[in-house]
Motif scaffolding. Structure first.
Motif: not given
Length: 956
Positions: A648-654, A821-826, A858-862, A864-869
């Motif tokens: 998602h961070q690359l998605a955000r950049t684009h 699959t790639a990606g940490d969030f899911e 969650f920390e790797r993909c930034g 923040h609130l999910w990491a707090q959970q």
């Protein structure tokens, strides 16, 4: 300040900064831009302390320090001692003393009119205030048509830009009481080019009947008299020999529509040597000459006698070569020496335009149309010019040219081409229902003369219907192109309806949607526009027809048609071959349109690597060819591909770059989709303010233009932000109407993507029964193979709804599928839910391991609130408190950290806002929270705090 920021927003942003750290700004802009009004508003809005406000008077020959004494008298202060340096230091001392009790704002209007000693004292004091962080602000206005005086040249400059179209329209409505015809308002806005003073002058020039559209407008609307009334005083004292040079520059700029002109060409045409100094109203940069004020250049050209203008164009034409771009320019200048129709010259211009870049080609074709006497030919050339305007990212100009192309005498092919192009413009920047009607009208007009263009029009109609979330109209449009023929009596497809079979298709029972109804043609499943979104012969080229008498389509188009048809019918096995060939053929060349098709096909296939590669190459090709209008679409494909891949961070950049290019090229609909992507990315990072801002921006355009897909994506982002903040009930309530069957279900291409969030929200809210039915619909989508994340998400959903003792194996299987699959969030979300399940069964050691993995993910993909959970769950399971953070900065959210780093690099709040594609108000809000969180009081302290971990390598 640009047209994207209103003067009032700029004032409040400045005042907030000046109240905390002090500083100075030289406020400038072209004649009539509102410098005095800007300063008066700033002085009236400053509430933090006293304001010293004066206006400069004619003072070039005034006694030294007379201007400064005027300021000090207005402030009730004693005059400083004589002498430039001493006076400046004395003024600084007075400001520092006055700012001890409360911030001070100094406003000097027309500071250039002060005597040199006073300007020097102002400049010295301003520099000292800025360096020392004294809470004193200085706003000094100077004209923008001449260089800033050397005494003030070292200070930061704020250039007031033109009014945004919406702000300018509100000015017209306020002045006229709303009694203005929409077409007249549009002409006023175009002629004024965002200049407030000129806009008001033009409004006051018109009679009530003209404003209401009952009487013709004067031509040109902004003539020499109107322009001279705003900018004429700026030319006082220009020597006659220099006036010829100014007119030659103005003629060169007028002919091409570019902001500058070749300096060598202008000097040769004007007979001016390179060694002679330039008038101060001109700027020379990289061999190009331009006016410091575009309005002043217009005034020079419009105010010159006609014969002098024609002589300037003749001189410029004589100095140009007769081939390539020079040939087009020579013909353009020749065209401005004529006084009536010139068919032969018009034909030469139209032919020569083929070798020019889009902007110059548009200018040449527009001028050719103006010189054309034959009405049908004129309409054809206006349409061709409009297509170039659209490619150059100028949709409003394209619409004006299309309006000029209207002619009953034009053949159906010309009128159909104009409607096809109008549909493309509206699809990018207008109500998509209107775009659909324009496309359908074009299809009817072109059916008898150009089958390929007619097919392009029907596919454009399908694309518009897709964006509107109208599957019935989408299928009807595809049927009209011959791409898809429903069986007799078969119902229209759509949410909750059957997808008709035609021999090799499958029929899906009522209440379920073939996931292909969700992946069709590019815009499907986060993929951009359906094939057929561009101008005639471009991205919107026909996908072919099954009719016996149809011309055979190209291989790429035929495969795109066949793949799209198979996807619509739910036959993904039959879609794979044709779509794979589309990907490969697009990647074998360098054309932006085939590459965009390739990216679209890659997204339909779920081949995200190919989609990213094709999207990146399409972006490079569009930039190389100057096709600015295609850049936002390529960036949208890239952003969606990264989102689906979990990056998602690359998605955000684009998406941030896509939003900037969409805004720059006037594509509000595309901008809405980029806002939706940014909202989705921010919802992962837990930035509620950012999510809310982008959701609001996306919905603002989506609701006005009927963009159901962008609206659904934005609403999904808002719900995911609720879920990340630990509000599952709110998330479930927001998502329920979007994913459950019914008239309120979200866009048919998007709703299933939100199902995993809905299932999680209902389970956490204690209402798992609400999600049982939609999971079975989601299973159909996961089986299609077009979404790499879906199989693992489906297993996680089943685990959430399973009996308590049956969920464990499902979570483990889901984690196994995440490995594919790639990606940490899911994966981290699955680890978090599995960890919660384990903890509630007192399997605390296993729970701590899973929750630790979730926290790291969650920390790797930034997130923040999910990491707090995850951290909170881990602590509830008996884990020790988390390790010490990487310094104070670890307490900031990802967005706050980005803002802190940019501020530490020296960026202003406006520059930070532009780089992150957010409003300055949002940056101000975050900066206040950053100061409070870190316990700092100024930017200087923030810089030190940020630089320390950066220097030691301890980046948080």
């Amino acid at each position: 300040m640009t047209g994207q920021t209103t003067p009032r927003q700029a004032v409040h942003r400045l005042l907030d900064g000046l109240s905390t750290d002090g500083g100075a700004r030289v406020v400038t802009g072209e004649p009539g831009c509102g410098r005095t009004a800007f300063l008066e508003y700033a002085a009236g809005s400053f509430r933090a302390g006293p304001v010293w406000h004066v206006r400069g008077g004619p003072g070039r020959a005034a006694p030294p320090l007379s201007g400064l004494r005027t300021l000090l008298r207005a402030a009730g202060r004693a005059a400083p001692v004589a002498g430039d340096g001493t006076a400046g230091e004395a003024l600084f001392g007075l400001l520092r003393a006055a700012a001890g009790a409360s911030p001070v704002l100094v406003c000097v209007d027309d500071a250039h009119l002060w005597d040199a000693a006073s300007r020097a004292a102002l400049g010295h004091a301003a520099a000292r205030v800025r360096a020392a962080g004294v809470r004193a602000g200085l706003l000094l206005t100077v004209p923008g048509h001449r260089p800033v005086d050397r005494e003030l040249a070292a200070l930061p400059v704020l250039r007031l830009g033109p009014l945004a179209p919406g702000d300018a329209a509100r000015v017209v409505d306020d002045v006229t009481g709303g009694a203005v015809d929409p077409g007249v308002r549009e002409e006023l806005l175009t002629a004024a080019e965002g200049n407030p003073a000129l806009l008001l002058a033009l409004v006051h020039r018109l009679s009530p009947a003209q404003l209401a559209g009952r009487r013709p407008l004067p031509r040109p609307l902004a003539d020499g008299e109107a322009l001279a009334g705003v900018a004429g005083g700026c030319l006082t004292g220009v020597p006659p020999d220099r006036a010829d040079l100014l007119l030659t520059v103005a003629a060169a700029v007028h002919a091409t529509g570019e902001p500058d002109a070749d300096a060598d060409l202008v000097r040769r045409a004007a007979g001016a040597g390179a060694a002679r100094p330039l008038p101060e109203v001109l700027v020379l940069a990289e061999g190009r000459l331009r006016f410091r004020s575009t309005l002043l250049g217009r005034a020079v050209y419009a105010g010159a006698p006609p014969e002098r203008r024609r002589a300037a164009h003749r001189a410029l034409a004589a100095c140009l070569t007769g081939t390539g771009t020079g040939g087009v320019l020579a013909l353009l200048h020749r065209s401005w020496t004529t006084t009536g129709p010139a068919p032969a010259l018009a034909a030469e211009l139209a032919v020569a335009a083929a070798c020019a870049p889009p902007v110059l080609r548009c200018r040449a074709l527009t001028r050719a149309a103006e010189l054309t006497a034959d009405e049908a030919e004129r309409a054809h050339r206006c349409t061709a010019a409009a297509e170039q305007a659209l490619l150059a990212g100028r949709p409003s100009e394209a619409l004006r040219l299309l309006d000029a192309a209207r002619s009953r005498l034009a053949p159906a092919s010309v009128r159909g081409g104009a409607q096809l192009l109008r549909g493309a413009v509206l699809l990018a920047d207008g109500p998509v229902d209107d775009a659909c009607e324009s496309f359908l009208l074009a299809a009817g007009l072109l059916a008898g003369t150009d089958r390929e263009a007619a097919d392009a029009a029907t596919l454009g109609a399908a694309d518009a219907a897709w964006a509107a979330g109208d599957p019935t109209s989408c299928l009807h449009a595809l049927a009209a192109s011959g791409t898809y023929t429903p069986a007799a009596g078969a119902p229209a497809g759509g949410p909750g309806a059957e997808v008709p079979a035609d021999g090799d298709g499958v029929v899906v029972g009522a209440g379920r949607v073939v996931a292909g109804g969700a992946v069709t043609a590019g815009r499907g499943v986060l993929g951009g526009g359906t094939p057929g979104a561009g101008p005639a012969g471009g991205e919107g080229a026909a996908v072919g027809s099954d009719a016996d008498d149809a011309a055979p389509p190209s291989g790429l188009l035929r495969d795109h048609r066949d793949g799209m048809r198979a996807v619509l019918l739910g036959r993904f096995d039959r879609a794979a071959g044709p779509l794979r060939r589309v990907v490969e053929r697009g990647l074998s060349g360098d054309g932006p349109e085939p590459l965009l098709r390739s990216a679209s096909a890659g997204l339909m296939l779920g081949d995200l690597t190919a989609a990213r590669r094709a999207g990146a190459r399409a972006l490079a090709a569009a930039r190389t060819l100057g096709c600015a209008a295609l850049e936002p679409r390529a960036l949208e494909y890239l952003a969606y591909a990264e989102l689906r891949a979990g990056r998602h961070q690359l998605a955000r950049t684009h998406a941030e770059e896509g939003l900037r290019t969409a805004s720059r090229t006037g594509q509000r609909n595309m901008a809405a989709h980029h806002h939706a992507v940014l909202a989705l990315a921010a919802s992962i990072e837990g930035e509620r303010e950012i999510v809310a801002e982008h959701v609001a921006a996306a919905l603002r355009t989506a609701r006005r233009h009927g963009l159901a897909q962008a609206a659904t994506l934005a609403q999904w982002a808002a719900a995911r932000a609720d879920l990340g903040a630990g509000r599952p009930r709110e998330a479930a309530d927001r998502l329920g109407p979007l994913v459950r069957p019914g008239v309120r279900r979200g866009h048919f291409a998007v709703w299933m993507l939100a199902v995993p969030c809905f299932v999680e929200a209902t389970a956490l809210a204690g209402r798992p029964e609400d999600a049982a039915a939609v999971v079975e619909d989601f299973a159909l989508w996961a089986a299609c193979g077009a979404d790499p994340q879906a199989p693992a998400q489906l297993l996680r959903c089943r685990a959430l709804l399973a009996a308590p003792d049956a969920a464990g194996p499902l979570y483990l299987r889901a984690l196994e599928r995440h490995e594919e699959t790639a990606g940490d969030f899911e994966r981290a979300r699955t680890e978090l839910l599995y960890g919660k399940w384990l903890r509630r069964r007192r399997r605390l050691r296993e729970a701590r391991n899973r929750l630790g993995e979730a926290l790291m993910g969650f920390e790797r993909c930034g997130a923040h609130l999910w990491a707090q959970q995850a951290a909170a769950e881990s602590r509830a399971g008996g884990a020790a408190p988390g390790r010490p953070g990487a310094g104070e900065l670890s307490r900031l959210t990802p967005q706050q950290l980005r803002i802190a780093r940019r501020v530490a690099e020296g960026a202003t709040n406006r520059e930070v806002a532009l780089s992150l594609s957010v409003s300055t108000r949002t940056v101000d809000y975050h900066l206040r929270n950053i100061f409070a969180t870190l316990g700092v009081r100024s930017r200087v302290e923030l810089v030190r705090l940020v630089e320390q971990p950066e220097k030691t390598g301890a980046r948080p």
